[in-house]
Design a protein around this motif. Structure first.
Motif, PDB file in Angstrom:
ATOM      1  N   PRO A   1       0.802  -1.225   0.000  1.00  0.00           N
ATOM      2  CA  PRO A   1       0.000   0.000   0.000  1.00  0.00           C
ATOM      3  C   PRO A   1       0.838   1.280   0.000  1.00  0.00           C
ATOM      4  CG  PRO A   1      -0.869  -1.560   1.590  1.00  0.00           C
ATOM      5  CD  PRO A   1       0.431  -2.129   1.084  1.00  0.00           C
ATOM      6  N   GLN A   2       2.063   1.226   0.539  1.00  0.00           N
ATOM      7  CA  GLN A   2       2.901   2.432   0.555  1.00  0.00           C
ATOM      8  C   GLN A   2       3.393   2.784  -0.851  1.00  0.00           C
ATOM      9  OE1 GLN A   2       5.915   1.687   3.580  1.00  0.00           O
ATOM     10  NE2 GLN A   2       4.753   3.032   4.951  1.00  0.00           N
ATOM     11  N   VAL A   3       3.411   1.830  -1.740  1.00  0.00           N
ATOM     12  CA  VAL A   3       3.845   2.067  -3.125  1.00  0.00           C
ATOM     13  C   VAL A   3       2.636   2.142  -4.058  1.00  0.00           C
ATOM     14  CG1 VAL A   3       5.182   1.124  -5.061  1.00  0.00           C
ATOM     15  CG2 VAL A   3       6.048   0.920  -2.722  1.00  0.00           C
ATOM     16  N   CYS A   4       1.662   1.275  -3.813  1.00  0.00           N
ATOM     17  CA  CYS A   4       0.536   1.138  -4.738  1.00  0.00           C
ATOM     18  C   CYS A   4      -0.697   1.925  -4.331  1.00  0.00           C
ATOM     19  CB  CYS A   4       0.162  -0.340  -4.862  1.00  0.00           C
ATOM     20  SG  CYS A   4       1.535  -1.387  -5.384  1.00  0.00           S
ATOM     21  N   GLY A   5      -0.752   2.392  -3.083  1.00  0.00           N
ATOM     22  CA  GLY A   5      -1.947   3.086  -2.630  1.00  0.00           C
ATOM     23  C   GLY A   5      -3.150   2.159  -2.642  1.00  0.00           C
ATOM     24  N   ALA A   6      -4.327   2.766  -2.759  1.00  0.00           N
ATOM     25  CA  ALA A   6      -5.562   1.984  -2.738  1.00  0.00           C
ATOM     26  C   ALA A   6      -6.270   1.983  -4.080  1.00  0.00           C
ATOM     27  CB  ALA A   6      -6.498   2.531  -1.662  1.00  0.00           C
ATOM     28  N   SER A   7      -5.649   2.574  -5.094  1.00  0.00           N
ATOM     29  CA  SER A   7      -6.280   2.624  -6.415  1.00  0.00           C
ATOM     30  C   SER A   7      -5.202   2.873  -7.464  1.00  0.00           C
ATOM     31  CB  SER A   7      -7.294   3.774  -6.485  1.00  0.00           C
ATOM     32  OG  SER A   7      -6.612   5.014  -6.387  1.00  0.00           O
ATOM     33  N   ARG A   8      -5.576   2.708  -8.727  1.00  0.00           N
ATOM     34  CA  ARG A   8      -4.630   2.965  -9.814  1.00  0.00           C
ATOM     35  C   ARG A   8      -4.192   4.432  -9.798  1.00  0.00           C
ATOM     36  NH1 ARG A   8      -4.463   4.499 -15.225  1.00  0.00           N
ATOM     37  NH2 ARG A   8      -2.766   3.445 -16.318  1.00  0.00           N
ATOM     38  N   THR A   9      -5.130   5.330  -9.535  1.00  0.00           N
ATOM     39  CA  THR A   9      -4.807   6.760  -9.491  1.00  0.00           C
ATOM     40  C   THR A   9      -3.780   7.044  -8.399  1.00  0.00           C
ATOM     41  OG1 THR A   9      -6.992   7.319 -10.333  1.00  0.00           O
ATOM     42  CG2 THR A   9      -5.790   9.064  -9.189  1.00  0.00           C
ATOM     43  N   GLU A  10      -3.992   6.460  -7.226  1.00  0.00           N
ATOM     44  CA  GLU A  10      -3.029   6.659  -6.139  1.00  0.00           C
ATOM     45  C   GLU A  10      -1.681   6.051  -6.487  1.00  0.00           C
ATOM     46  OE1 GLU A  10      -5.972   6.496  -2.281  1.00  0.00           O
ATOM     47  OE2 GLU A  10      -3.970   5.626  -2.089  1.00  0.00           O
ATOM     48  N   ALA A  11      -1.688   4.882  -7.116  1.00  0.00           N
ATOM     49  CA  ALA A  11      -0.426   4.229  -7.494  1.00  0.00           C
ATOM     50  C   ALA A  11       0.358   5.114  -8.461  1.00  0.00           C
ATOM     51  CB  ALA A  11      -0.697   2.865  -8.115  1.00  0.00           C
ATOM     52  N   LEU A  12      -0.313   5.677  -9.458  1.00  0.00           N
ATOM     53  CA  LEU A  12       0.385   6.535 -10.419  1.00  0.00           C
ATOM     54  C   LEU A  12       0.953   7.770  -9.734  1.00  0.00           C
ATOM     55  CD1 LEU A  12      -2.017   6.214 -13.479  1.00  0.00           C
ATOM     56  CD2 LEU A  12       0.285   5.249 -13.229  1.00  0.00           C
ATOM     57  N   HIS A  13       0.208   8.334  -8.795  1.00  0.00           N
ATOM     58  CA  HIS A  13       0.691   9.501  -8.059  1.00  0.00           C
ATOM     59  C   HIS A  13       1.923   9.131  -7.228  1.00  0.00           C
ATOM     60  CE1 HIS A  13       0.540  13.276  -5.864  1.00  0.00           C
ATOM     61  NE2 HIS A  13       0.680  12.573  -4.754  1.00  0.00           N
ATOM     62  N   LEU A  14       1.829   8.036  -6.468  1.00  0.00           N
ATOM     63  CA  LEU A  14       2.937   7.617  -5.606  1.00  0.00           C
ATOM     64  C   LEU A  14       4.170   7.241  -6.429  1.00  0.00           C
ATOM     65  CD1 LEU A  14       0.901   5.485  -3.062  1.00  0.00           C
ATOM     66  CD2 LEU A  14       2.217   7.551  -2.525  1.00  0.00           C
ATOM     67  N   LEU A  15       3.967   6.502  -7.510  1.00  0.00           N
ATOM     68  CA  LEU A  15       5.107   6.091  -8.337  1.00  0.00           C
ATOM     69  C   LEU A  15       5.752   7.291  -9.020  1.00  0.00           C
ATOM     70  CD1 LEU A  15       3.624   2.800  -9.790  1.00  0.00           C
ATOM     71  CD2 LEU A  15       5.518   3.007  -8.170  1.00  0.00           C
ATOM     72  N   GLY A  16       4.961   8.254  -9.439  1.00  0.00           N
ATOM     73  CA  GLY A  16       5.511   9.479 -10.024  1.00  0.00           C
ATOM     74  C   GLY A  16       6.361  10.222  -9.020  1.00  0.00           C
TER      75      GLY A  16
ATOM     76  N   LEU B   1       7.867   8.874  -6.372  1.00  0.00           N
ATOM     77  CA  LEU B   1       9.077   8.075  -6.127  1.00  0.00           C
ATOM     78  C   LEU B   1      10.090   8.233  -7.259  1.00  0.00           C
ATOM     79  CD1 LEU B   1       7.459   4.832  -4.684  1.00  0.00           C
ATOM     80  CD2 LEU B   1       9.100   6.316  -3.500  1.00  0.00           C
ATOM     81  N   GLU B   2       9.603   8.279  -8.501  1.00  0.00           N
ATOM     82  CA  GLU B   2      10.526   8.451  -9.633  1.00  0.00           C
ATOM     83  C   GLU B   2      11.243   9.784  -9.543  1.00  0.00           C
ATOM     84  OE1 GLU B   2       8.158   5.680 -12.895  1.00  0.00           O
ATOM     85  OE2 GLU B   2       8.440   7.807 -13.295  1.00  0.00           O
ATOM     86  N   GLN B   3      10.499  10.831  -9.206  1.00  0.00           N
ATOM     87  CA  GLN B   3      11.129  12.161  -9.100  1.00  0.00           C
ATOM     88  C   GLN B   3      12.091  12.201  -7.924  1.00  0.00           C
ATOM     89  OE1 GLN B   3       8.124  15.217  -8.986  1.00  0.00           O
ATOM     90  NE2 GLN B   3       7.890  15.203 -11.208  1.00  0.00           N
ATOM     91  N   ALA B   4      11.698  11.605  -6.803  1.00  0.00           N
ATOM     92  CA  ALA B   4      12.523  11.654  -5.594  1.00  0.00           C
ATOM     93  C   ALA B   4      13.813  10.857  -5.738  1.00  0.00           C
ATOM     94  CB  ALA B   4      11.714  11.141  -4.396  1.00  0.00           C
TER      95      ALA B   4
END
Ligand code: SF4
Length: 63
Positions: free
Chosen positions: A39-54, A56-59
């Motif tokens: 859940p810390q990487v994927c969140g609870a939905s596809r939208t959250e996953a894309l936000h979190l992964l974006g 992480l990529e920038q960070a």
């Protein structure tokens, strides 16, 4: 993808309905097979996953 996959690039093995076409296949990359959804990487939905992964990529991008 013999030359690797850049961050943000769509994997050629990802189906139109977002399923891995190599799932369960020994040719699936080891890094993919070793990844466990979290859940810390994927969140609870596809939208959250894309936000979190974006984020992480920038960070973690090399500057
Ligand atoms: S799990 Fe790996 S091989 Fe499968 S679609 Fe995702 S990046 Fe591609």
């Amino acid at each position: 993808m013999p030359n690797g996959k850049a961050a943000g690039e769509r994997c050629v093995q990802l189906s139109a309905d977002y399923l891995c076409l190599l799932f369960g296949n020994p040719e699936r990359p080891a890094v993919c097979a070793a990844f466990s959804a979290d859940p810390q990487v994927c969140g609870a939905s596809r939208t959250e996953a894309l936000h979190l992964l974006g984020w992480l990529e920038q960070a973690t991008a090399q500057k």
